[in-house]
Each structure stands twice: as C-alpha cells, then as structure tokens.
Design a protein around this motif. Structure first.
Motif, PDB file in Angstrom:
ATOM      1  N   MET A  64       0.827  -1.201   0.000  1.00  0.00           N
ATOM      2  CA  MET A  64       0.000   0.000   0.000  1.00  0.00           C
ATOM      3  C   MET A  64       0.863   1.253   0.000  1.00  0.00           C
ATOM      4  O   MET A  64       0.572   2.224  -0.719  1.00  0.00           O
ATOM      5  CB  MET A  64      -0.937   0.004   1.209  1.00  0.00           C
ATOM      6  CG  MET A  64      -1.911   1.186   1.232  1.00  0.00           C
ATOM      7  SD  MET A  64      -2.940   1.255  -0.272  1.00  0.00           S
ATOM      8  CE  MET A  64      -3.917  -0.250  -0.021  1.00  0.00           C
ATOM      9  N   GLU A  65       1.950   1.230   0.775  1.00  0.00           N
ATOM     10  CA  GLU A  65       2.841   2.386   0.813  1.00  0.00           C
ATOM     11  C   GLU A  65       3.491   2.614  -0.548  1.00  0.00           C
ATOM     12  O   GLU A  65       3.648   3.764  -0.994  1.00  0.00           O
ATOM     13  CB  GLU A  65       3.918   2.179   1.879  1.00  0.00           C
ATOM     14  CG  GLU A  65       3.391   2.203   3.305  1.00  0.00           C
ATOM     15  CD  GLU A  65       4.448   1.789   4.311  1.00  0.00           C
ATOM     16  OE1 GLU A  65       4.592   2.475   5.343  1.00  0.00           O
ATOM     17  OE2 GLU A  65       5.141   0.777   4.066  1.00  0.00           O
ATOM     18  N   LYS A  66       3.852   1.530  -1.231  1.00  0.00           N
ATOM     19  CA  LYS A  66       4.450   1.661  -2.560  1.00  0.00           C
ATOM     20  C   LYS A  66       3.450   2.249  -3.559  1.00  0.00           C
ATOM     21  O   LYS A  66       3.820   3.050  -4.423  1.00  0.00           O
ATOM     22  CB  LYS A  66       4.941   0.308  -3.049  1.00  0.00           C
ATOM     23  CG  LYS A  66       6.168  -0.218  -2.321  1.00  0.00           C
ATOM     24  CD  LYS A  66       6.562  -1.610  -2.808  1.00  0.00           C
ATOM     25  CE  LYS A  66       7.761  -2.135  -2.044  1.00  0.00           C
ATOM     26  NZ  LYS A  66       8.126  -3.521  -2.432  1.00  0.00           N
ATOM     27  N   ALA A  74       3.931   5.612  -5.534  1.00  0.00           N
ATOM     28  CA  ALA A  74       3.879   5.590  -6.997  1.00  0.00           C
ATOM     29  C   ALA A  74       2.958   6.674  -7.536  1.00  0.00           C
ATOM     30  O   ALA A  74       3.235   7.278  -8.585  1.00  0.00           O
ATOM     31  CB  ALA A  74       3.411   4.215  -7.481  1.00  0.00           C
ATOM     32  N   SER A  75       1.855   6.947  -6.824  1.00  0.00           N
ATOM     33  CA  SER A  75       0.939   8.000  -7.277  1.00  0.00           C
ATOM     34  C   SER A  75       1.593   9.376  -7.176  1.00  0.00           C
ATOM     35  O   SER A  75       1.394  10.232  -8.038  1.00  0.00           O
ATOM     36  CB  SER A  75      -0.355   7.961  -6.459  1.00  0.00           C
ATOM     37  OG  SER A  75      -0.137   8.354  -5.111  1.00  0.00           O
ATOM     38  N   TRP A  76       2.393   9.589  -6.114  1.00  0.00           N
ATOM     39  CA  TRP A  76       3.122  10.858  -5.982  1.00  0.00           C
ATOM     40  C   TRP A  76       4.158  11.004  -7.081  1.00  0.00           C
ATOM     41  O   TRP A  76       4.323  12.076  -7.664  1.00  0.00           O
ATOM     42  CB  TRP A  76       3.804  10.948  -4.620  1.00  0.00           C
ATOM     43  CG  TRP A  76       2.874  10.959  -3.451  1.00  0.00           C
ATOM     44  CD1 TRP A  76       1.540  11.220  -3.448  1.00  0.00           C
ATOM     45  CD2 TRP A  76       3.219  10.678  -2.091  1.00  0.00           C
ATOM     46  NE1 TRP A  76       1.031  11.128  -2.182  1.00  0.00           N
ATOM     47  CE2 TRP A  76       2.036  10.805  -1.324  1.00  0.00           C
ATOM     48  CE3 TRP A  76       4.403  10.337  -1.441  1.00  0.00           C
ATOM     49  CZ2 TRP A  76       2.008  10.591   0.048  1.00  0.00           C
ATOM     50  CZ3 TRP A  76       4.378  10.132  -0.070  1.00  0.00           C
ATOM     51  CH2 TRP A  76       3.194  10.259   0.669  1.00  0.00           C
ATOM     52  N   VAL A  77       4.881   9.915  -7.361  1.00  0.00           N
ATOM     53  CA  VAL A  77       5.922   9.954  -8.388  1.00  0.00           C
ATOM     54  C   VAL A  77       5.308  10.218  -9.759  1.00  0.00           C
ATOM     55  O   VAL A  77       5.826  11.009 -10.550  1.00  0.00           O
ATOM     56  CB  VAL A  77       6.711   8.630  -8.392  1.00  0.00           C
ATOM     57  CG1 VAL A  77       7.654   8.572  -9.592  1.00  0.00           C
ATOM     58  CG2 VAL A  77       7.499   8.478  -7.087  1.00  0.00           C
ATOM     59  N   ALA A  78       4.174   9.566 -10.048  1.00  0.00           N
ATOM     60  CA  ALA A  78       3.521   9.754 -11.343  1.00  0.00           C
ATOM     61  C   ALA A  78       3.070  11.196 -11.538  1.00  0.00           C
ATOM     62  O   ALA A  78       3.187  11.757 -12.633  1.00  0.00           O
ATOM     63  CB  ALA A  78       2.327   8.805 -11.468  1.00  0.00           C
ATOM     64  N   ALA A  79       2.560  11.799 -10.462  1.00  0.00           N
ATOM     65  CA  ALA A  79       2.100  13.189 -10.538  1.00  0.00           C
ATOM     66  C   ALA A  79       3.236  14.186 -10.362  1.00  0.00           C
ATOM     67  O   ALA A  79       3.080  15.372 -10.650  1.00  0.00           O
ATOM     68  CB  ALA A  79       1.029  13.442  -9.476  1.00  0.00           C
TER      69      ALA A  79
END
Length: 228
Positions: free
Chosen positions: A182-184, A188-193
């Motif tokens: 879940m943390e990954k 990943a959503s932060w990195v994508a944005a």
C-alpha cells in the motif's frame, strides 16, 4: 611557502586574479566589480579571467548563488587549484554546462526546483524575491558502488544550502524495498504526478517546526490541553 606577488606582470591575468583573491580579498569576503577593475586597471577581460577560476575549483558566488549579495558584488568562498604553480593552470575541473544542456535539464526536471518545488519567476512565500532556476552538480552514491556527478535543477536559495550535498542512490532504492504494498502504491501515485498534496496535519506540523522555541512551547501547551 611564500606566494608570488599578484602584481607580478610576468604572470598571466588569471594567475594574478587568483593571487589577488588570496592575498587581498581573503576567503569568505566580498569584492565588487569596481574593486576588481581598480586592482587591474587597463587589463582586458579581467571579468572573464576571474570566471575562468571556477573551472579550476574556485568558488566565487554572485547574487544568483547568494541572495545577500548585490548585482555588482561577488563573494570569494573557497580557493581551488593553485593555478600560479607550474602546470596547475592546465588542470581543469568539470566542464561548463552549455546553454542547450541547461535548458534540457530544466525541462526534464519539470521547470521547477527539485528541492523546494518553486518555479521560475514565482515569489518566495517569505519575501517579494522571485525565484531563479539554475543547474547544480550533485554527487550521487551509485547502487553498485562508487559515485557519479549528476545534474539537477535548483533555485538559487536551495543551491546555497545544498552545494556540498551528497545523496545515496543505493540507499534510496534499498529503502523502497522495505515499504509495504500500500505504501508503494501511494508513493507511486506521488511519483507519477511529480507532486504531493499535504494534509492539514502535515502542513500544521511544518509550520510548528519553523516556530521559535517560545512559540513552540505555547503551541505544545495548547495541543496538550486540546487532547486531554
């Protein structure tokens, strides 16, 4: 060992400029364009020869790196290679970053400072000063061992604080493996944005951290009362 005289006309202009910085200005001190021209009257391209010292590891800050300086001032921060010694003037450090490469890196980095997120021309929250972006060389420890110099976009404020920063790419990758699924996904959503929206609690925590000690004590007391 006694230094040669910076006034020795037999030395090249760059060597004399280096000796003038060491003998007259002194590390940590500020000099102006007028000081430089007074010291080298009639010397053509003295500004360029002074800039050439950066290629030999000399650190000379302008107001791009140090916001406390005026546009006509520079600070002699640290000396580099002893260019007045035989053969040393030919030994250069990292080559200058071309204008095309600079544009490529800034575009690749999203046209913002990778440390604080500010964009060019945006005002800093605590002043009317507008941000300027530049390229910093960052020493990065590699996963397989050794280090590499990589380029990153930073504003001039962050460059001052992070000039000697070294980051560990291998340690960062190792930390990723310790996260739960879940943390990954969240990461990943932060990195994508390429951004993260902070919650109210996190923003308040950041504000608390900036308070002086007396104000932090008052804040902690109020928080204790609110959680009784």
């Amino acid at each position: 060992m006694e230094l040669p005289s910076w006034e020795d006309a037999k030395l090249g202009t760059m060597k004399r400029a280096a000796l003038w910085l060491v003998s007259v200005v002194g590390e940590g001190n500020v000099f102006t364009k007028a000081d430089l021209r007074d010291a080298f009257p009639g010397t053509s391209q003295i500004d360029r020869r002074m800039r050439d010292l950066r290629d030999h590891g000399w650190r000379l800050d302008t107001n791009r790196e140090d916001a406390r300086l005026d546009s006509h001032e520079q600070r002699f921060v640290t000396r580099g290679a002893a260019v007045w010694e035989p053969g040393m003037a030919r030994v250069k450090s990292a080559p200058a970053i071309s204008a095309n490469r600079r544009r490529e890196v800034i575009s690749r980095d999203g046209n913002l400072c990778r440390c604080c997120g500010i964009t060019p021309g945006e005002e800093y929250p605590d002043s009317y000063e507008k941000a300027q972006l530049d390229i910093a060389r960052r020493t990065v420890a590699q996963p397989g061992g050794g280090t590499a110099i990589e380029l990153v976009t930073e504003c001039k404020r962050c460059r001052v604080g992070g000039r000697d920063l070294e980051v560990d790419g291998g340690k960062t990758l190792a930390s990723l493996s310790r996260l739960g699924v879940m943390e990954k996904k969240i990461l990943a959503s932060w990195v994508a944005a390429d951004q993260r929206d902070f919650g109210a609690v996190e923003l308040l925590w950041a504000q608390y951290r900036t308070l002086p000690e007396e104000s932090r004590l008052r804040f902690r007391a109020a928080l204790d009362r609110a959680t009784e």
